[in-house]
Design an enzyme around this catalytic site. Structure first.
Site, mmCIF file in Angstrom:
data_model
loop_
_atom_site.group_PDB
_atom_site.id
_atom_site.type_symbol
_atom_site.label_atom_id
_atom_site.label_comp_id
_atom_site.label_asym_id
_atom_site.label_seq_id
_atom_site.Cartn_x
_atom_site.Cartn_y
_atom_site.Cartn_z
ATOM 1 N N LYS A 19 -16.736 43.341 -11.110
ATOM 2 C CA LYS A 19 -17.783 42.459 -11.058
ATOM 3 C C LYS A 19 -18.628 42.786 -12.350
ATOM 4 C CE LYS A 19 -21.913 44.466 -10.381
ATOM 5 N NZ LYS A 19 -21.593 45.674 -11.321
ATOM 6 N N SER A 68 -5.857 50.658 -11.763
ATOM 7 C CA SER A 68 -6.879 49.706 -12.181
ATOM 8 C C SER A 68 -7.084 49.217 -13.335
ATOM 9 C CB SER A 68 -8.440 50.114 -11.751
ATOM 10 O OG SER A 68 -9.386 49.247 -11.858
ATOM 11 N N GLY A 88 -17.199 53.889 -14.672
ATOM 12 C CA GLY A 88 -18.453 54.240 -15.076
ATOM 13 C C GLY A 88 -18.960 53.321 -15.857
ATOM 14 N N LEU A 136 -18.855 47.894 -13.932
ATOM 15 C CA LEU A 136 -17.969 46.813 -13.634
ATOM 16 C C LEU A 136 -17.492 46.802 -12.208
ATOM 17 C CD1 LEU A 136 -16.327 46.667 -17.114
ATOM 18 C CD2 LEU A 136 -18.262 45.402 -16.316
ATOM 19 N N SER A 161 -15.672 49.266 -10.322
ATOM 20 C CA SER A 161 -14.746 49.836 -10.345
ATOM 21 C C SER A 161 -14.527 50.712 -9.044
ATOM 22 C CB SER A 161 -14.169 50.884 -11.348
ATOM 23 O OG SER A 161 -15.020 51.644 -11.479
ATOM 24 N N SER A 162 -15.667 51.101 -8.437
ATOM 25 C CA SER A 162 -15.313 51.992 -7.065
ATOM 26 C C SER A 162 -15.361 50.964 -6.074
ATOM 27 C CB SER A 162 -16.552 52.948 -7.109
ATOM 28 O OG SER A 162 -17.833 52.003 -7.122
ATOM 29 N N GLU A 222 -18.660 52.406 -0.566
ATOM 30 C CA GLU A 222 -19.492 52.389 -1.704
ATOM 31 C C GLU A 222 -20.726 53.311 -1.222
ATOM 32 O OE1 GLU A 222 -19.951 50.021 -4.953
ATOM 33 O OE2 GLU A 222 -18.384 51.255 -4.466
ATOM 34 N N ASP A 227 -21.506 44.796 -5.121
ATOM 35 C CA ASP A 227 -20.365 44.743 -5.887
ATOM 36 C C ASP A 227 -19.010 44.783 -4.878
ATOM 37 O OD1 ASP A 227 -22.019 45.707 -7.975
ATOM 38 O OD2 ASP A 227 -21.028 47.658 -8.415
#
Length: 393
Positions: A13, A134, A139, A142, A144-145, A192, A203
């Site tokens: 995102k 991915s 970090g 964007l 990623s988590s 999250e 996210d």
């Protein structure tokens, strides 16, 4: 218990407009980023549960017999993502062992085990192997988590039979119905919460639904009919503290309320204007001119808020020299910037701009925003280089 193999992906995102202003009750527009996280779930017959995360050099296997000890401590059923079970998290944290310095890997394993055990708690724990790759840098703000958590939730819920397998034999890709997506999103939010402590939910919502979402005062509303937009995404690789930047903006608002509150109101108006442009089809050349002006205005506002950075100024200067318009995305103070590309922008202009940005020491990708959320794939629909990585394990 035998599970079906599956292959899923979820997008990252980025924030199009409204970062920092959203903290003060204004609208933010979050959009899916077509750099995706891919997860392959494969049934196993060796009584082990394994996870492979080559992006962060993390590989673990656990015996099913060791994992069954946690079943008595799991509350609720596989059909509902309840409030995070702090006691289970604590026990799993001790089990994973946060001692080897690989915090990202430890947290990723903890998140996987929590969702795996919770989803399968009311039945028999299956032996399986999860492999994740991915395209998103970690970090960089964007998502990623969140993409990881969304993929975990979708694959494990499908494997447990809690949601149906969406892919039919003749499909290349397939998505779930609204009810199933809500179920995926609720479990992804649990992931999250484990990773970030107190996430906004934006996210994981973008990773689940894709497209563009309006975020205001804790309410997340997916917007329909949003076009794909071409962008350059530039990672300045300058580290920043989101917490410190949020505090900096708050201090400036407290110090100069009569100056800063109109800036926040203007950012709010930018978000609403952008949403109006993007939800009216078709997008014309005049609309692109408006979008470019909004990007320029918002970037100046973000500098006024004190979250700019010389590296981000460089991104704006380099791209403007090619007639392209850029702004920071996310917390600022470094991190990433986005550059809007018109449909007619010549490929040579794009390539030269990317090279100029790379010559500045930045990472740069051409991608698009507004693409689909979490989806299931047939192997033939996944890029060959990604499939090769997933099939190594």
């Amino acid at each position: 218990m035998q599970v079906k193999d599956c292959l899923v992906s979820a997008p990252g995102k980025t924030i199009l407009h409204g970062e920092h202003a959203v903290v003060h009750g204004k609208v933010a527009l979050a959009v899916s980023l077509n750099l995706r996280t891919y997860l392959k779930l494969k049934a196993s017959s060796n009584d082990k549960v394994c996870i492979n995360l080559p992006n962060i050099d993390t590989f673990h296997c656990w015996d099913l017999s060791d994992l069954k000890q946690f079943i008595p401590y799991i509350n609720g059923t596989k059909d509902e993502a309840q409030r995070l079970d702090a006691e289970l998290v604590r026990r799993l944290r001790d089990f994973v062992g946060f001692t080897n310095g690989n915090l990202n890997g430890n947290t990723a394993c903890l998140t996987f085990l929590y969702i795996y055990l919770s989803v399968f708690a009311s039945g028999e724990l299956p032996a399986l192997t999860i492999t994740v790759w991915s395209e998103l840098p970690t970090g960089a703000g964007l998502g990623s988590s969140a993409a990881y958590s969304v993929c975990l939730a979708a694959a494990l819920l499908s494997a447990a039979g809690t949601i149906p397998t969406s892919l039919r034999e003749w499909d290349q890709t397939a998505r779930w119905c609204q009810e199933d997506l809500e179920h995926i999103n609720s479990w992804a939010f649990q992931g999250e919460t484990i990773i970030h402590g107190n996430p906004s939910g934006v996210d994981n919502a973008v990773g689940t639904w894709g497209g563009m979402l309006r975020f205001l005062a804790g309410k997340i509303i997916p917007l329909s009919r949003v076009p794909l937009l071409r962008i350059l995404l530039t990672n300045t690789k300058v580290p920043r503290s989101t917490k410190a930047l949020v505090a900096r903006v708050k201090d400036k608002i407290n110090k100069f309320p009569s100056i800063m509150n109109p800036v926040l109101d203007s950012v709010d108006a930018i978000s609403y204007t952008c949403e109006k442009v993007l939800t009216c089809e078709p997008i014309t050349g005049e609309d692109y001119s408006i979008l470019e002006e909004l990007i320029d205005i918002n970037q100046h506002h973000l500098n006024v808020m004190g979250v700019g950075h010389p590296a981000l100024d460089t991104v704006c200067r380099v791209t403007l020299a090619k007639g392209l318009h850029s702004k920071l995305t996310g917390a600022g103070g470094g991190g990433c910037g986005i550059t809007l590309l018109r449909p007619e922008t010549d490929s040579s202009v794009v390539q030269n701009t990317m090279q100029d940005l790379k010559d500045c020491g930045f990472d740069c990708w051409e991608t698009n925003i507004g693409g689909p959320g979490v989806q299931q794939h047939s192997p033939s629909s996944v890029k060959e280089e990604i499939l090769e990585i997933l099939e190594q394990y």
